[in-house]
Design a protein around this motif. Structure first.
Motif, PDB file in Angstrom:
ATOM      1  N   ALA A 157      26.220  -3.745  18.074  1.00 63.72           N
ATOM      2  CA  ALA A 157      26.983  -2.502  18.241  1.00 63.72           C
ATOM      3  C   ALA A 157      27.187  -1.816  16.900  1.00 63.72           C
ATOM      4  O   ALA A 157      27.066  -0.586  16.790  1.00 63.72           O
ATOM      5  N   ILE A 158      27.485  -2.584  15.872  1.00 68.16           N
ATOM      6  CA  ILE A 158      27.675  -2.015  14.534  1.00 68.16           C
ATOM      7  C   ILE A 158      26.376  -1.392  14.034  1.00 68.16           C
ATOM      8  O   ILE A 158      26.383  -0.294  13.446  1.00 68.16           O
ATOM      9  N   SER A 159      25.260  -2.068  14.278  1.00 68.21           N
ATOM     10  CA  SER A 159      23.963  -1.521  13.846  1.00 68.21           C
ATOM     11  C   SER A 159      23.677  -0.194  14.535  1.00 68.21           C
ATOM     12  O   SER A 159      23.180   0.752  13.907  1.00 68.21           O
ATOM     13  N   MET A 160      23.984  -0.126  15.823  1.00 71.21           N
ATOM     14  CA  MET A 160      23.780   1.133  16.551  1.00 71.21           C
ATOM     15  C   MET A 160      24.675   2.232  15.987  1.00 71.21           C
ATOM     16  O   MET A 160      24.240   3.374  15.810  1.00 71.21           O
ATOM     17  N   LYS A 161      25.914   1.903  15.675  1.00 73.15           N
ATOM     18  CA  LYS A 161      26.835   2.899  15.117  1.00 73.15           C
ATOM     19  C   LYS A 161      26.399   3.316  13.722  1.00 73.15           C
ATOM     20  O   LYS A 161      26.503   4.494  13.359  1.00 73.15           O
ATOM     21  N   ASP A 165      22.133   9.172  11.236  1.00 71.34           N
ATOM     22  CA  ASP A 165      21.534  10.342  11.880  1.00 71.34           C
ATOM     23  C   ASP A 165      22.441  11.562  11.740  1.00 71.34           C
ATOM     24  O   ASP A 165      21.978  12.666  11.420  1.00 71.34           O
ATOM     25  N   LEU A 166      23.734  11.375  11.961  1.00 74.03           N
ATOM     26  CA  LEU A 166      24.685  12.484  11.833  1.00 74.03           C
ATOM     27  C   LEU A 166      24.777  12.977  10.394  1.00 74.03           C
ATOM     28  O   LEU A 166      24.863  14.188  10.147  1.00 74.03           O
ATOM     29  N   LYS A 217      21.801  15.162   9.770  1.00 72.98           N
ATOM     30  CA  LYS A 217      21.978  16.462  10.412  1.00 72.98           C
ATOM     31  C   LYS A 217      22.952  17.334   9.630  1.00 72.98           C
ATOM     32  O   LYS A 217      22.753  18.539   9.494  1.00 72.98           O
ATOM     33  N   ILE A 218      24.022  16.736   9.114  1.00 75.34           N
ATOM     34  CA  ILE A 218      24.996  17.482   8.306  1.00 75.34           C
ATOM     35  C   ILE A 218      24.329  18.026   7.049  1.00 75.34           C
ATOM     36  O   ILE A 218      24.521  19.187   6.676  1.00 75.34           O
ATOM     37  N   LYS A 219      23.499  17.205   6.407  1.00 72.92           N
ATOM     38  CA  LYS A 219      22.797  17.661   5.202  1.00 72.92           C
ATOM     39  C   LYS A 219      21.846  18.805   5.530  1.00 72.92           C
ATOM     40  O   LYS A 219      21.735  19.771   4.781  1.00 72.92           O
TER      41      LYS A 219
END
Length: 76
Positions: free
Chosen positions: A52-56, A62-63, A66-68
């Motif tokens: 779960a931590i790896s997915m987060k 990824d976010l 996208k912000i950059k």
């Protein structure tokens, strides 16, 4: 005759002590098996949480990307 009776008592005592030690050993093995089961469950839970931590972490990366990208588009 007295000596033979003592010998029989000693033999019976040894058998009793061996039986008692075997019972203790069996109990210890049972406790060890139970502890191993709990450890296996804990390891499974840890593995699930690691996944779960790896997915987060991947979502965060990824976010951030996208912000950059959005920030670079806005600065143009």
């Amino acid at each position: 005759m007295f000596s033979k009776e003592l010998q029989e008592l000693d033999h019976n005592t040894v058998i009793y002590m061996i039986d008692e030690l075997q019972d203790q050993l069996d109990e210890a093995k049972g406790q060890l098996d139970e502890a191993k089961g709990q450890l296996d469950e804990a390891n499974a839970t840890i593995s699930e949480k690691d996944a779960a931590i790896s997915m987060k972490d991947a979502t965060i990366a990824d976010l951030q990307l996208k912000i950059k990208e959005l920030a670079s588009r806005l600065s143009k």
